[in-house]
Design an enzyme around this catalytic site. Structure first.
Site, PDB file in Angstrom:
ATOM      1  N   CYS A 101      -3.681   2.860  -3.913  1.00 26.96           N
ATOM      2  CA  CYS A 101      -2.621   3.709  -3.360  1.00 26.96           C
ATOM      3  C   CYS A 101      -1.615   4.091  -4.451  1.00 26.96           C
ATOM      4  O   CYS A 101      -1.934   4.905  -5.301  1.00 26.96           O
ATOM      5  CB  CYS A 101      -1.951   3.031  -2.162  1.00 26.96           C
ATOM      6  SG  CYS A 101      -0.988   4.202  -1.159  1.00 26.96           S
ATOM      7  N   HIS A 108      -6.366   1.969   1.312  1.00 28.63           N
ATOM      8  CA  HIS A 108      -6.035   0.549   1.209  1.00 28.63           C
ATOM      9  C   HIS A 108      -7.230  -0.317   1.595  1.00 28.63           C
ATOM     10  O   HIS A 108      -7.352  -0.743   2.750  1.00 28.63           O
ATOM     11  CB  HIS A 108      -4.840   0.216   2.111  1.00 28.63           C
ATOM     12  CG  HIS A 108      -3.528   0.668   1.561  1.00 28.63           C
ATOM     13  ND1 HIS A 108      -2.731  -0.133   0.772  1.00 28.63           N
ATOM     14  CD2 HIS A 108      -2.890   1.862   1.681  1.00 28.63           C
ATOM     15  CE1 HIS A 108      -1.643   0.542   0.426  1.00 28.63           C
ATOM     16  NE2 HIS A 108      -1.708   1.750   0.963  1.00 28.63           N
ATOM     17  N   GLU A 111      -7.750  -3.351   1.010  1.00 28.91           N
ATOM     18  CA  GLU A 111      -7.358  -4.712   1.406  1.00 28.91           C
ATOM     19  C   GLU A 111      -7.171  -4.851   2.912  1.00 28.91           C
ATOM     20  O   GLU A 111      -7.177  -5.968   3.459  1.00 28.91           O
ATOM     21  CB  GLU A 111      -6.079  -5.148   0.677  1.00 28.91           C
ATOM     22  CG  GLU A 111      -4.791  -4.566   1.201  1.00 28.91           C
ATOM     23  CD  GLU A 111      -4.488  -3.143   0.746  1.00 28.91           C
ATOM     24  OE1 GLU A 111      -3.427  -2.620   1.114  1.00 28.91           O
ATOM     25  OE2 GLU A 111      -5.329  -2.565   0.025  1.00 28.91           O
TER      26      GLU A 111
END
Length: 241
Positions: free
Chosen positions: A111, A211, A213
């Site tokens: 990001c 993202h 994660e």
């Protein structure tokens, strides 16, 4: 051993309301789930030599998400929707990435990290995507991630890891505009927004605007970084043997 950059801003925990260096645990989970060891790298005053010393002790680097990059770094006035600049964090992230590239340390930029990479290489950013695409679909607000389809270039590092189509967890109101030197675009959304770039001049240099994660069921991008870091560490040991 994977270093991860962190936030540096006001935070609350219990009775404390202080300036703090912190990072959402999901980044750490991404690294540890993939077999790496996560090390936090808090923003601090630095020099190129200091950044190089940090990278000399790491096998990989993640430049994490967070506030907007200071537009003065790419020659623009600040848009009214752009975050107030955090100059220490910008300088820290830029120095670490520059040192990683120089030392060929594998990196994954996420990001804001993708935007830092692009600015480091002389590129620019769209400061507020709703002005460009006509909707807030990439950043719904209130910590609600949107799922947006992305198309990935065949043969790219990202495609080798996750395939040519993916659903990215999005929370960004800025994106890459003019692409920095040496970078290639390897993923876009359906309205043309750049969602991944890579630096082919290094063994593993991947940046995604979404993202990864956030998806605990898919650690393939983190695994790609950790695998590259293992190779880097093994090669370094051979050189010093």
């Amino acid at each position: 051993m994977i270093g991860i950059t962190t936030y540096l801003q006001r935070a609350q925990t219990g009775v404390w309301d202080v300036e703090a260096s912190f990072l959402p645990k999901k980044y750490l989970d991404g690294v540890t789930d993939a077999g790496g060891i996560a090390v936090l790298l808090p923003p601090q005053p630095t020099t190129p030599a200091d950044a190089a010393r940090v990278l000399a002790r790491l096998d990989g680097l993640i430049v994490a998400g967070g506030v907007d990059v200071d537009p003065a770094l790419y020659g623009q006035a600040r848009h009214e929707k752009t975050d107030a600049p955090q100059q220490v964090r910008d300088a820290w992230d830029l120095a670490l990435l520059d040192a990683a590239i120089a030392a060929q340390v594998p990196f994954l930029a996420i990001c804001r990290g993708a935007q830092v990479l692009n600015v480091l290489r002389g590129g620019t950013l769209h400061q507020h995507l709703p002005d460009l695409v006509g909707s807030p679909k990439y950043q719904l607000g209130n910590a609600n991630f949107s799922r947006v389809p992305v198309t990935i270039e065949p043969g790219s590092a990202v495609a080798r890891l996750i395939g040519e189509h993916a659903m990215g967890s999005m929370y960004h109101h800025q994106a890459i505009d003019a692409v920095g030197e040496g970078l290639i675009i390897t993923a876009r959304s359906d309205d043309g927004v750049v969602e991944a770039v890579e630096l082919p001049s290094v063994p593993f240099g991947v940046a995604v605007q979404w993202h990864p994660e956030e998806d605990a069921e898919d650690r393939r991008l983190f695994a790609g970084l950790v695998d590259a870091a293992k190779t880097y560490a093994a090669d370094r040991m051979k050189q010093h043997a």
